[in-house]
Design a protein around this motif. Structure first.
Motif, mmCIF file in Angstrom:
data_model
loop_
_atom_site.group_PDB
_atom_site.id
_atom_site.type_symbol
_atom_site.label_atom_id
_atom_site.label_comp_id
_atom_site.label_asym_id
_atom_site.label_seq_id
_atom_site.Cartn_x
_atom_site.Cartn_y
_atom_site.Cartn_z
ATOM 1 N N GLU A 181 0.495 5.961 12.318
ATOM 2 C CA GLU A 181 1.792 7.556 11.563
ATOM 3 C C GLU A 181 2.333 6.837 9.765
ATOM 4 O O GLU A 181 1.865 5.878 9.739
ATOM 5 N N CYS A 182 2.501 7.409 9.386
ATOM 6 C CA CYS A 182 3.379 7.646 8.110
ATOM 7 C C CYS A 182 4.758 7.585 8.326
ATOM 8 O O CYS A 182 5.420 7.892 9.299
ATOM 9 N N GLU A 183 5.500 7.499 7.006
ATOM 10 C CA GLU A 183 7.162 8.104 7.945
ATOM 11 C C GLU A 183 7.583 8.960 7.440
ATOM 12 O O GLU A 183 8.522 8.940 8.109
ATOM 13 N N THR A 190 -0.702 11.129 13.161
ATOM 14 C CA THR A 190 -1.454 9.576 13.451
ATOM 15 C C THR A 190 -2.410 9.513 11.787
ATOM 16 O O THR A 190 -3.601 10.233 12.841
ATOM 17 N N HIS A 191 -2.015 9.493 11.098
ATOM 18 C CA HIS A 191 -3.293 9.374 10.339
ATOM 19 C C HIS A 191 -4.721 8.387 10.274
ATOM 20 O O HIS A 191 -4.719 7.654 11.098
ATOM 21 N N LEU A 192 -5.564 9.069 10.112
ATOM 22 C CA LEU A 192 -6.889 8.570 11.011
ATOM 23 C C LEU A 192 -7.269 8.210 9.273
ATOM 24 O O LEU A 192 -7.144 8.837 8.858
ATOM 25 N N PRO A 241 -1.947 18.873 4.326
ATOM 26 C CA PRO A 241 -1.971 17.912 3.349
ATOM 27 C C PRO A 241 -0.640 17.307 4.279
ATOM 28 O O PRO A 241 0.294 18.251 5.028
ATOM 29 N N CYS A 242 -0.410 15.875 3.563
ATOM 30 C CA CYS A 242 0.623 15.636 4.907
ATOM 31 C C CYS A 242 2.173 15.448 3.777
ATOM 32 O O CYS A 242 1.601 15.173 2.955
ATOM 33 N N ARG A 243 3.012 15.372 3.491
ATOM 34 C CA ARG A 243 4.438 15.255 2.746
ATOM 35 C C ARG A 243 4.144 13.781 2.108
ATOM 36 O O ARG A 243 4.750 13.123 1.225
ATOM 37 N N CYS A 244 3.175 12.993 2.739
ATOM 38 C CA CYS A 244 3.496 11.212 2.383
ATOM 39 C C CYS A 244 2.854 10.832 1.093
ATOM 40 O O CYS A 244 2.426 10.376 0.106
ATOM 41 N N GLY A 245 1.798 12.622 0.917
ATOM 42 C CA GLY A 245 0.876 12.461 0.209
ATOM 43 C C GLY A 245 -0.624 11.614 0.884
ATOM 44 O O GLY A 245 -1.669 12.132 -0.256
ATOM 45 N N ARG A 246 -0.738 11.919 1.191
ATOM 46 C CA ARG A 246 -1.870 10.926 2.206
ATOM 47 C C ARG A 246 -2.855 12.195 2.722
ATOM 48 O O ARG A 246 -2.608 12.458 2.854
ATOM 49 N N THR A 247 -3.789 11.639 2.112
ATOM 50 C CA THR A 247 -5.293 13.084 2.191
ATOM 51 C C THR A 247 -5.958 12.891 3.461
ATOM 52 O O THR A 247 -6.627 13.995 4.587
HETATM 53 ZN ZN ZN Z 1 1.461 11.214 6.278
#
Ligand code: ZN
Length: 435
Positions: A248-250, A255-257, A310-316
């Motif tokens: 998981e990100c913040e 859960t980002h894979l 897309p996630c708010r954290c910037g990870r794709t």
């Molecule tokens: Zn994220």
């Protein structure tokens, strides 16, 4: 912070291209070096040259845990055994364990996956990471350990168990992050709160990376409150290296894979056809970088869905929703599908109850029985039945509304339900399906 922005934030088109390149190489390697995959692909009439991009993945055969058992121990190895540097294994429920082997590069990539998760909480030099997963053949201990090492953090290999000493060291050494199963984290939290020697206020914990078993948001909230941390899911499975397949990100919103290394698909477990994007089904992984023991289309039995927005954290990197359960864990009671995690969700909604529970299913006079042992927190515990009813009734109603069948709930005295240091055991199914 983001450990590897290039891989974690890669534009989708570019990621597809990378995945395609890596899949083509992996398939070729499997076909040429692993008789099991050559046979399976020949049976399906698929040749390595038929795989031209990641879109062709559905042409490939599946791998199941039974295949891994049949090929025990090293039948799926795609490199000479002289290139192997480590072996791990997970305890199968019956018989032979599931084995994974690693080259030097595999160990580096595995640590990379874990490090990406730890970076979310800015774990780095000066931070102490207490690894309370079991060390040994189980991938949890050494997996978390190597990830912490790659982040440049101090590794504190306490392993699981010896709870009194764990919490003393946690305070004395100023541990900043804790890695273990969520059920053991809960046990540690409970021990800290009951201890006269340590206090959570004197601790420096700020993050927990919990995995190896599915857990709920209710459990997360409770762990965060009790341990004064932010609790992150770290996902993984031995067949794909171990923990660190994703995390998981913040924003704790899925859960980002790490799909540059592990390609995820969702299939319908009955028809084996791909599900529509966003639909729930069985999670399937193909390893894209694994050298020693690459696996094509491994059926995890985990039921979830993938989120491509897309996630708010910037990870794709694609996100996986909470795991509903393992299709192996799903019980059918009186014709209704019941996941143990649903019971946990219900329990954590009521402050009087501990998140511990034990389900016993049996069949009496051709009818399924569904018994549920629960525990009131010590401050709520009472032996008076009419007092217990006060707590039981709302829980009963909630479970009926969530799962659709009526449990026989039994309140156990404090510590009446066994605490686990590793993966928790929640169910005893006494029904004999052979009759
Ligand atoms: Zn994220």
């Amino acid at each position: 912070m983001i450990h590897n922005p290039q891989m974690e934030c890669m534009p989708r088109e570019e990621m597809r291209k990378l995945q395609s390149e890596r899949l083509i190489a992996t398939v070729k390697k499997c076909y040429e070096n692993v008789p099991f995959y050559k046979k399976k692909m020949d049976e399906l009439g698929v040749k390595p040259e038929d795989i031209k991009s990641i879109d062709d993945i559905s042409k490939l055969p599946f791998t199941t845990k039974y295949d891994l058992r049949d090929e025990y121990p090293f039948g799926l190895e795609a490199v000479p055994h002289t290139e192997v540097r480590r072996i791990h294994a997970s305890s199968g429920t019956t018989g032979k364990p599931v084995v994974d082997t690693y080259t030097e590069n595999d160990l580096r990539n595995w640590a990379e996956g874990v490090a990406r998760v730890m970076a979310v909480a800015d774990i780095g030099p000066g931070d102490t990471v207490q690894v309370s997963y079991g060390y040994g053949l189980f991938t949890g201990g050494l997996g978390a350990h190597d990830g912490a090492a790659l982040r440049g953090a101090v590794q504190l290999p306490t392993s699981a168990g010896n709870t009194e000493k764990q919490i003393m060291l946690m305070q004395d050494f100023g541990s900043n992050a804790l890695c273990c199963t969520p059920s053991y984290a809960m046990h540690l939290a409970e021990a800290i709160h009951e201890s006269k020697v340590v206090s959570v206020n004197k601790m420096k914990l700020r993050a927990g990376f919990f995995g190896a078993e599915p857990w709920t948001d209710g459990m997360r909230k409770e762990l965060e409150q009790k341990l004064h941390i932010k609790a992150y899911d770290i996902y993984g499975l031995t067949e794909m290296s171990g923990p660190g397949v994703g995390g998981e990100c913040e924003y704790q919103d899925g859960t980002h894979l790490w799909e540059d290394m592990f390609y995820p698909e969702i299939i319908n477990p009955d028809t084996l056809e791909p599900c529509a994007p966003g639909e729930f089904g069985e999670l399937v992984f193909t390893s894209l970088t694994k050298e020693a023991m690459p696996i094509l289309r491994y059926r995890t039995r985990d039921l979830t869905r993938l989120i491509y927005e897309p996630c708010r954290c910037g990870r794709t990197a694609v996100r996986m929703d909470r795991i509903l359960g393992r299709s192996d864990d799903m019980m059918i009671i009186r014709g209704v599908n019941v996941f143990p995690s649903q019971i946990e969700t219900c329990l954590t909604e009521f402050p009087a109850f501990q998140p511990y529970y034990f389900i016993t299913v049996d069949r009496v006079n051709n009818e399924d029985t569904f018994d549920l042992d629960v525990e009131l927190k010590p401050e709520f515990y009472t032996v008076e039945l009419h007092e217990q009813i006060k707590y039981l009734k709302p829980l009963f109603d909630r479970i009926v509304s969530m799962v659709g069948i009526k449990p026989n709930i039994h309140i156990k005295p404090p510590y009446g339900i066994e605490r686990s240091v590793g993966k928790a055991k929640h169910v005893l199914d006494k029904r004999d399906f052979t009759k």
